[in-house]
Scaffold this active site. Sequence first.
Site, PDB file in Angstrom:
ATOM      1  N   GLN A 110       0.831  -1.202   0.000  1.00  0.00           N
ATOM      2  CA  GLN A 110       0.000   0.000   0.000  1.00  0.00           C
ATOM      3  C   GLN A 110       0.864   1.250   0.000  1.00  0.00           C
ATOM      4  O   GLN A 110       2.079   1.186   0.201  1.00  0.00           O
ATOM      5  CB  GLN A 110      -0.907  -0.012   1.235  1.00  0.00           C
ATOM      6  CG  GLN A 110      -0.164  -0.191   2.543  1.00  0.00           C
ATOM      7  CD  GLN A 110      -1.102  -0.405   3.731  1.00  0.00           C
ATOM      8  OE1 GLN A 110      -1.130   0.425   4.622  1.00  0.00           O
ATOM      9  NE2 GLN A 110      -1.853  -1.495   3.743  1.00  0.00           N
ATOM     10  N   HIS A 112       0.208   5.664   1.107  1.00  0.00           N
ATOM     11  CA  HIS A 112      -0.745   6.619   1.671  1.00  0.00           C
ATOM     12  C   HIS A 112      -0.596   7.952   0.948  1.00  0.00           C
ATOM     13  O   HIS A 112       0.521   8.424   0.743  1.00  0.00           O
ATOM     14  CB  HIS A 112      -0.511   6.784   3.170  1.00  0.00           C
ATOM     15  CG  HIS A 112      -0.543   5.477   3.899  1.00  0.00           C
ATOM     16  ND1 HIS A 112      -1.669   4.687   3.957  1.00  0.00           N
ATOM     17  CD2 HIS A 112       0.416   4.793   4.567  1.00  0.00           C
ATOM     18  CE1 HIS A 112      -1.394   3.588   4.639  1.00  0.00           C
ATOM     19  NE2 HIS A 112      -0.142   3.627   5.012  1.00  0.00           N
ATOM     20  N   GLU A 137       3.752   7.349   8.466  1.00  0.00           N
ATOM     21  CA  GLU A 137       3.817   6.423   9.599  1.00  0.00           C
ATOM     22  C   GLU A 137       5.241   5.927   9.804  1.00  0.00           C
ATOM     23  O   GLU A 137       6.069   5.962   8.891  1.00  0.00           O
ATOM     24  CB  GLU A 137       2.838   5.250   9.414  1.00  0.00           C
ATOM     25  CG  GLU A 137       2.978   4.501   8.121  1.00  0.00           C
ATOM     26  CD  GLU A 137       1.799   3.576   7.817  1.00  0.00           C
ATOM     27  OE1 GLU A 137       0.727   3.720   8.419  1.00  0.00           O
ATOM     28  OE2 GLU A 137       1.966   2.706   6.952  1.00  0.00           O
ATOM     29  N   HIS A 276       4.762   0.191   0.418  1.00  0.00           N
ATOM     30  CA  HIS A 276       5.320  -0.604   1.518  1.00  0.00           C
ATOM     31  C   HIS A 276       4.346  -1.709   1.903  1.00  0.00           C
ATOM     32  O   HIS A 276       3.160  -1.655   1.574  1.00  0.00           O
ATOM     33  CB  HIS A 276       5.609   0.280   2.739  1.00  0.00           C
ATOM     34  CG  HIS A 276       4.399   0.963   3.288  1.00  0.00           C
ATOM     35  ND1 HIS A 276       3.933   2.159   2.771  1.00  0.00           N
ATOM     36  CD2 HIS A 276       3.527   0.628   4.280  1.00  0.00           C
ATOM     37  CE1 HIS A 276       2.842   2.523   3.431  1.00  0.00           C
ATOM     38  NE2 HIS A 276       2.570   1.606   4.354  1.00  0.00           N
ATOM     39  N   ARG A 295      -4.245   0.673  -2.066  1.00  0.00           N
ATOM     40  CA  ARG A 295      -3.650  -0.667  -2.050  1.00  0.00           C
ATOM     41  C   ARG A 295      -3.096  -1.061  -3.419  1.00  0.00           C
ATOM     42  O   ARG A 295      -3.590  -0.630  -4.442  1.00  0.00           O
ATOM     43  CB  ARG A 295      -4.686  -1.696  -1.594  1.00  0.00           C
ATOM     44  CG  ARG A 295      -5.050  -1.537  -0.135  1.00  0.00           C
ATOM     45  CD  ARG A 295      -6.083  -2.552   0.355  1.00  0.00           C
ATOM     46  NE  ARG A 295      -6.434  -2.213   1.738  1.00  0.00           N
ATOM     47  CZ  ARG A 295      -7.334  -1.311   2.075  1.00  0.00           C
ATOM     48  NH1 ARG A 295      -7.982  -0.647   1.131  1.00  0.00           N
ATOM     49  NH2 ARG A 295      -7.586  -1.063   3.350  1.00  0.00           N
TER      50      ARG A 295
END
Length: 423
Positions: A110, A112, A137, A276, A295
């Site tokens: 995925q 972001h 993240e 990642h 995704r």
Amino acid sequence: MAAQRVFPLSCVVQQYAWGKMGSNSEVARLLASSDPLAQISEDRPYAELWMGTHPRGDAKILDNRISQKTLGQWIADNQDSLGSKVKDTFNGKLPFLFKVLSVETALSIQAHPNKELAEKLHLQAPQHYPDANHKPEMAIALTPFQGLCGFRPVEEIVTFLTKVPEFQFLIGDNAAAQLKQSLSQDSEAVTSALRSCFSHLMKSEKKVVVEQLNLLVKRISQQVAAGNNMEDICGELLLQLHQQYPGDIGCFAIYFLNLLTLKPGEAMFLEANVPHAYLKGDCVECMACSDNTVRAGLTPKFIDVPTLCEMLSYTPSPSQDRLFPPARSPEDPYLSIYDPPVPDFTVMKVEVPGSVTEYKVLALDSASILLVVQGTVTASSPTAQAAIPLKRGGVLFIGANESVSLKLTVPKDLLMFRACCLL
């Protein structure tokens, strides 16, 4: 009398199917240690522990003298506890979500979106993109932690194209040739060639992907059965992912993405648009408070291929460049600081040897959440009406500008992680 601004939390466990089962899971072990009433089911997955105010997992306050039941409600009524800058910057909300993850089977590959794209996607398709925030993240390993992160150096991808004909077949000869030529060209040519190759893979017909994957799995399985080592084409990982997600396009993505195994204490930071996937192990994770995910594979869920291929950061780099080292604190010999280049969160690791009997948690101009991973302490602060016992798995909320004194009640090393927002 001053309002209480330091208190223990009971946090939400998410039982996603990819989590480790029962007491194999660090999430379950932390839960069992901190809550004597917790019953761990050995046949259920314990995937994530959520420490924060997210609506799908708002932490409960473990102090019946406080009228609000959850941390989200309490912060809404006590916004100054966020710290003045945090309160103003993030509209009176806690900007981060702190987690522990225990991964048994791979999570989807995925990426972001950045803030600008998140806002656009949320407007266009709120059913797939539930909010307008970005989601950088960071994962810090608690046990050896395996993941895919960012595009490999082009030389490595070209080598796989040569050694894995099934991979080359899906990419197509033209795109593969373009990638090989880009090795002697500038970074723009590399980016363009990499985008072309990855897009060809992601847009392959499902039937063709399944055929080529079955051929590759059969070939690797036969070689392994004959006693041959297939690590030069990530044979073991490919078989593992194919077993978990048969026929999935994501199995081929291992030839595009860096494979990292973090040692305990090592971290990777995943900025916007970096592809990642977490594969296996236990980690502490911190992220901006968002649920947006685009995704790319290893998933039965919706895959938005055009958005994904358009948004990704096609910047190749060696796997060691994806590691995110902490800085040692100049004031505190027991403190390491993981401070990524985003405003939403910072994570601190505290390692205090068992020979020390007292430790002072520094006051910050930010609300913070403290997790005890190892050790047993008693916490006290000027606003807490009584000492708060914390053992492994214990979670403490600390309001902005509050200092906390910890007494080590057992002569064992103490390991804690603290999430905060240093603006």
